[in-house]
Design a protein around this motif. Structure first.
Motif, mmCIF file in Angstrom:
data_model
loop_
_atom_site.group_PDB
_atom_site.id
_atom_site.type_symbol
_atom_site.label_atom_id
_atom_site.label_comp_id
_atom_site.label_asym_id
_atom_site.label_seq_id
_atom_site.Cartn_x
_atom_site.Cartn_y
_atom_site.Cartn_z
ATOM 1 N N TRP A 137 0.802 6.535 -6.890
ATOM 2 C CA TRP A 137 -0.316 7.451 -7.099
ATOM 3 C C TRP A 137 0.125 8.903 -6.935
ATOM 4 O O TRP A 137 -0.342 9.786 -7.655
ATOM 5 C CB TRP A 137 -1.470 7.148 -6.147
ATOM 6 C CG TRP A 137 -2.307 5.980 -6.548
ATOM 7 C CD1 TRP A 137 -2.492 4.838 -5.834
ATOM 8 C CD2 TRP A 137 -3.084 5.827 -7.735
ATOM 9 N NE1 TRP A 137 -3.327 3.987 -6.503
ATOM 10 C CE2 TRP A 137 -3.706 4.570 -7.673
ATOM 11 C CE3 TRP A 137 -3.302 6.628 -8.846
ATOM 12 C CZ2 TRP A 137 -4.532 4.099 -8.690
ATOM 13 C CZ3 TRP A 137 -4.138 6.164 -9.861
ATOM 14 C CH2 TRP A 137 -4.735 4.913 -9.769
ATOM 15 N N ILE A 181 2.192 1.585 -3.585
ATOM 16 C CA ILE A 181 1.109 2.017 -4.478
ATOM 17 C C ILE A 181 0.763 3.479 -4.216
ATOM 18 O O ILE A 181 0.521 4.247 -5.157
ATOM 19 C CB ILE A 181 -0.132 1.112 -4.301
ATOM 20 C CG1 ILE A 181 0.182 -0.305 -4.776
ATOM 21 C CG2 ILE A 181 -1.331 1.664 -5.036
ATOM 22 C CD1 ILE A 181 0.557 -0.430 -6.224
ATOM 23 N N SER A 182 0.758 3.895 -2.954
ATOM 24 C CA SER A 182 0.486 5.302 -2.628
ATOM 25 C C SER A 182 1.529 6.213 -3.254
ATOM 26 O O SER A 182 1.191 7.277 -3.790
ATOM 27 C CB SER A 182 0.467 5.516 -1.117
ATOM 28 O OG SER A 182 -0.571 4.788 -0.525
ATOM 29 N N CYS A 213 0.826 -1.217 0.000
ATOM 30 C CA CYS A 213 0.000 0.000 0.000
ATOM 31 C C CYS A 213 0.855 1.259 0.000
ATOM 32 O O CYS A 213 0.507 2.248 -0.656
ATOM 33 C CB CYS A 213 -0.956 -0.001 1.194
ATOM 34 S SG CYS A 213 -2.309 -1.168 1.032
ATOM 35 N N SER A 227 -5.480 3.821 -1.175
ATOM 36 C CA SER A 227 -4.321 2.990 -0.823
ATOM 37 C C SER A 227 -3.753 3.385 0.542
ATOM 38 O O SER A 227 -3.309 2.521 1.298
ATOM 39 C CB SER A 227 -3.254 3.038 -1.918
ATOM 40 O OG SER A 227 -2.809 4.346 -2.137
#
Length: 167
Positions: free
Chosen positions: A32, A28-29, A25, A73
């Motif tokens: 993003w 993924i953050s 996470c 996320s």
């Protein structure tokens, strides 16, 4: 005591899995965030339409998509962190039957209810503000998972009470 050893092995495995989910996470953050930064400075709409193979892609749609992805996320990363902390405590205690552990599970269940709801509401606000028409966004969270957490908390509380009575 063989059953307790099996339970401990499962919690060690869950500890590792929740740590992996938390790290995933975080990664993924960060992706993003990079997408969000790129979306803020990118203005070539024809290239966006070719890349995403849609007709009406614009920078605000891309920006809101990245922002919502980042919010979600981060939310699930925080929940993974709390799950990891519980598993770490359980492994250190050597038993799931403690009142403090049951309280931690109950708190995780409550956080699993309100945190996704808040993050989805924030995302829906941005989707509405920027009038994104075709953004496919569904608000969901696992009711079964939450009920299981509350059940485990009750069972572990009961086990802690039995353990106190036997001492």
């Amino acid at each position: 005591m063989k059953s307790l050893e099996i339970v401990q092995k499962f919690f060690k495995m869950f500890k590792v899995l929740s740590k992996i989910a938390m790290i995933f996470c975080i990664v993924i953050s960060c992706i993003w965030v990079v997408g969000l930064i790129c979306a803020l400075f990118y203005t070539d709409i024809t290239t966006l339409n070719k890349v995403f193979m849609v007709q009406n892609m614009n920078t605000s749609t891309l920006w809101v998509s990245c922002l919502c992805g980042m919010i979600l996320s981060v939310t699930y990363g925080i929940l993974s962190y709390y799950s990891y902390k519980y598993c770490e405590k359980e492994v250190n205690d050597g038993t799931p039957f403690t009142h403090e552990g049951a309280t931690m599970i109950r708190q995780l269940a409550i956080k699993s209810i309100w945190m996704p709801i808040v993050s989805y509401i924030v995302c829906e606000i941005f989707i509405t503000l920027y009038e994104i028409q075709y953004y496919d966004f569904e608000a969901w969270f696992s009711i079964g998972w939450i009920l299981l957490l509350f059940l485990l908390a009750a069972i572990f509380d009961y086990g802690a009470e039995l353990k106190e009575q036997s001492n």
